[in-house]
Design a protein around this motif. Structure first.
Motif, PDB file in Angstrom:
ATOM      1  N   CYS A 259     104.292   9.380 102.606  1.00  0.00           N
ATOM      2  CA  CYS A 259     104.256   9.679 104.052  1.00  0.00           C
ATOM      3  C   CYS A 259     102.912  10.295 104.469  1.00  0.00           C
ATOM      4  CB  CYS A 259     105.388  10.628 104.429  1.00  0.00           C
ATOM      5  SG  CYS A 259     105.415  10.992 106.194  1.00  0.00           S
ATOM      6  N   MET A 260     102.293   9.647 105.444  1.00  0.00           N
ATOM      7  CA  MET A 260     100.967  10.112 105.857  1.00  0.00           C
ATOM      8  C   MET A 260     101.048  11.269 106.840  1.00  0.00           C
ATOM      9  SD  MET A 260      98.805   6.684 106.275  1.00  0.00           S
ATOM     10  CE  MET A 260      98.552   5.613 104.876  1.00  0.00           C
ATOM     11  N   VAL A 261     102.227  11.468 107.380  1.00  0.00           N
ATOM     12  CA  VAL A 261     102.379  12.555 108.348  1.00  0.00           C
ATOM     13  C   VAL A 261     102.497  13.902 107.622  1.00  0.00           C
ATOM     14  CG1 VAL A 261     103.797  13.460 110.227  1.00  0.00           C
ATOM     15  CG2 VAL A 261     103.401  10.991 110.029  1.00  0.00           C
ATOM     16  N   CYS A 270     109.479  10.526 107.659  1.00  0.00           N
ATOM     17  CA  CYS A 270     109.921   9.932 106.382  1.00  0.00           C
ATOM     18  C   CYS A 270     111.369  10.335 106.079  1.00  0.00           C
ATOM     19  CB  CYS A 270     108.990  10.362 105.245  1.00  0.00           C
ATOM     20  SG  CYS A 270     108.881  12.142 104.998  1.00  0.00           S
ATOM     21  N   LYS A 271     112.045  10.839 107.053  1.00  0.00           N
ATOM     22  CA  LYS A 271     113.436  11.283 106.915  1.00  0.00           C
ATOM     23  C   LYS A 271     113.577  12.207 105.696  1.00  0.00           C
ATOM     24  CE  LYS A 271     115.224   7.079 109.080  1.00  0.00           C
ATOM     25  NZ  LYS A 271     114.635   5.802 108.610  1.00  0.00           N
ATOM     26  N   ASN A 272     112.596  13.086 105.546  1.00  0.00           N
ATOM     27  CA  ASN A 272     112.576  14.094 104.486  1.00  0.00           C
ATOM     28  C   ASN A 272     112.502  13.553 103.065  1.00  0.00           C
ATOM     29  OD1 ASN A 272     112.468  16.568 105.834  1.00  0.00           O
ATOM     30  ND2 ASN A 272     114.606  16.309 106.467  1.00  0.00           N
ATOM     31  N   GLU A 277     109.116   3.388 104.091  1.00  0.00           N
ATOM     32  CA  GLU A 277     109.263   1.988 103.727  1.00  0.00           C
ATOM     33  C   GLU A 277     108.215   1.175 104.477  1.00  0.00           C
ATOM     34  OE1 GLU A 277     113.586   1.151 103.696  1.00  0.00           O
ATOM     35  OE2 GLU A 277     112.871  -0.840 104.333  1.00  0.00           O
ATOM     36  N   PHE A 278     107.443   0.376 103.760  1.00  0.00           N
ATOM     37  CA  PHE A 278     106.328  -0.238 104.458  1.00  0.00           C
ATOM     38  C   PHE A 278     106.262  -1.752 104.423  1.00  0.00           C
ATOM     39  CE2 PHE A 278     101.770  -1.067 105.250  1.00  0.00           C
ATOM     40  CZ  PHE A 278     101.760  -0.592 106.541  1.00  0.00           C
ATOM     41  N   MET A 313     102.068   0.824 115.452  1.00  0.00           N
ATOM     42  CA  MET A 313     102.868   1.974 115.882  1.00  0.00           C
ATOM     43  C   MET A 313     102.528   3.218 115.069  1.00  0.00           C
ATOM     44  SD  MET A 313     106.478   0.046 116.516  1.00  0.00           S
ATOM     45  CE  MET A 313     107.414   1.464 117.102  1.00  0.00           C
ATOM     46  N   MET A 314     102.318   3.023 113.761  1.00  0.00           N
ATOM     47  CA  MET A 314     101.957   4.169 112.912  1.00  0.00           C
ATOM     48  C   MET A 314     100.575   4.691 113.276  1.00  0.00           C
ATOM     49  SD  MET A 314     103.489   3.159 109.195  1.00  0.00           S
ATOM     50  CE  MET A 314     102.439   4.270 108.293  1.00  0.00           C
TER      51      MET A 314
END
Ligand code: DAH
Length: 335
Positions: A259-261, A270-272, A277-278, A313-314
């Protein structure tokens, strides 16, 4: 003669505009003008008188022409000044920005991605959006009665063709068009008969990659994916492969990105889980190699498919996929 002269000059002096001055000129010097008539009359006079009067009239004519010339210049200057007085421009005022078009965010990211792949020796191909069932399904190891056809809801056209449901439809076209070994990407619009919401849209964009060579392994796939994603995101990325089912690859994988965030610590994006999923990828199924006209005992390959819409979107933190195809200028002007 003196009277004549002062009459003429008084008329010149009284002319209030270029047009009025022109009238004075015609009245005196035109074909039927007063002075012209007097000059014409000279021929009827006795030689002595003709000489005397001729000289005086020509002097008068010269004075008159001069007076008209300088009055004309003066009037013209005044007229130009008067006409520009109401039209002056304050060049120190800020300008008005002209309305200019721009590239759609999908187009911008698509061009970036193309550049990364071109730099790595990939062909950039373009294939039809209206496809036949062979290229969209059959050739990809998805026969008519295969349950995988239920995964994707398809828009069928009245002629029996369909709107491609994924860019994977280009795989066999690429194998038949390019000389192996090769690597290629095809980017484009795909369609699904889908109920729309913030993360589902009936029209969206995918990027498909295909590499065909001898002796291809999952290790190649993994390192290529890592390298490509680093190029696309412009920084190092950490990936993980999970088994995933796609009929046209064996083995097939779901590729997750760290997760880049949150950097993997866990966050709502990333729902923790620390992973997002990419994309889908895998080693090309022998049946697909065969459909591409190649011998699977000689040629192998890997393929991947990823949502360009998802990428956009990302990148821009867009929270609803429906903005992308909305044509809403309030949205588009932000790019
Ligand atoms: N076509 C798949 C889809 O639309 C994505 C995909 C998965 C493409 C695996 C691939 C692949 O090339 O190997 O969801």
């Amino acid at each position: 003669m003196e009277e004549l002269k002062s009459d003429a000059l008084a008329e010149v002096a009284a002319a209030a505009s270029s047009a009025a001055l022109k009238e004075v000129e015609v009245r005196w010097l035109g074909k039927k003008g007063r002075l012209t008539a007097l000059l014409k009359g000279l021929k009827d006079l006795a030689p002595d008188e003709r000489k005397l009067r001729g000289k005086a009239l020509n002097l008068l004519k010269k004075d008159l022409v001069e007076a008209i010339g300088s009055k004309g210049a003066e009037l013209q200057r005044a007229e130009v000044e008067a006409s520009t007085e109401g039209e002056w421009v304050d060049v120190t005022l800020p300008g008005i920005e002209p309305a200019a078009g721009g590239l759609h965010p999908l187009t911008q990211v698509m061009e970036d991605v193309e550049e990364v792949f071109r730099g790595m020796g990939y062909h950039v191909m373009d294939y039809p959006e209206a496809e036949d069932e062979f290229h969209n399904f059959e050739s990809l190891n998805i026969p008519a009665d295969h349950p995988a056809r239920d995964i994707q809801d398809t828009f069928y056209l009245t002629d029996g063709n369909l709107l491609r449901t994924h860019t994977s439809s280009g795989q066999v076209r690429a194998m038949r068009n390019l000389e192996p070994p090769f690597r290629a990407i095809f980017i484009g619009r795909v369609y699904r008969f889908e109920a729309t919401d913030a993360s589902h849209e009936h029209t969206f964009h995918q990027i498909e990659g295909l590499m065909i060579d001898r002796n291809v392994s999952v290790a190649h796939l993994r390192s290529s994916m890592t390298q490509l994603l680093a190029g696309v995101f412009g920084r190092k990325v950490e990936v993980r492969l999970r088994p995933g089912y796609f009929p046209f690859v064996e083995p097939g994988f779901e590729l997750d990105l760290r997760c880049m965030v949150c950097g993997g610590k866990g966050c709502p994006v990333c729902k923790n889980s620390g992973w997002v999923e990419f994309l889908g990828c895998g080693l090309v199924h022998p049946n697909v190699i065969r459909a591409g006209g190649l011998d699977p005992s000689e040629w192998e390959g890997w393929a991947f498919g990823v949502g360009l819409s998802r990428l956009v979107m990302m990148k821009y933190e867009i929270d609803d996929i429906r903005w992308l195809m909305s044509g809403d200028l309030r949205f588009l002007r932000q790019f």
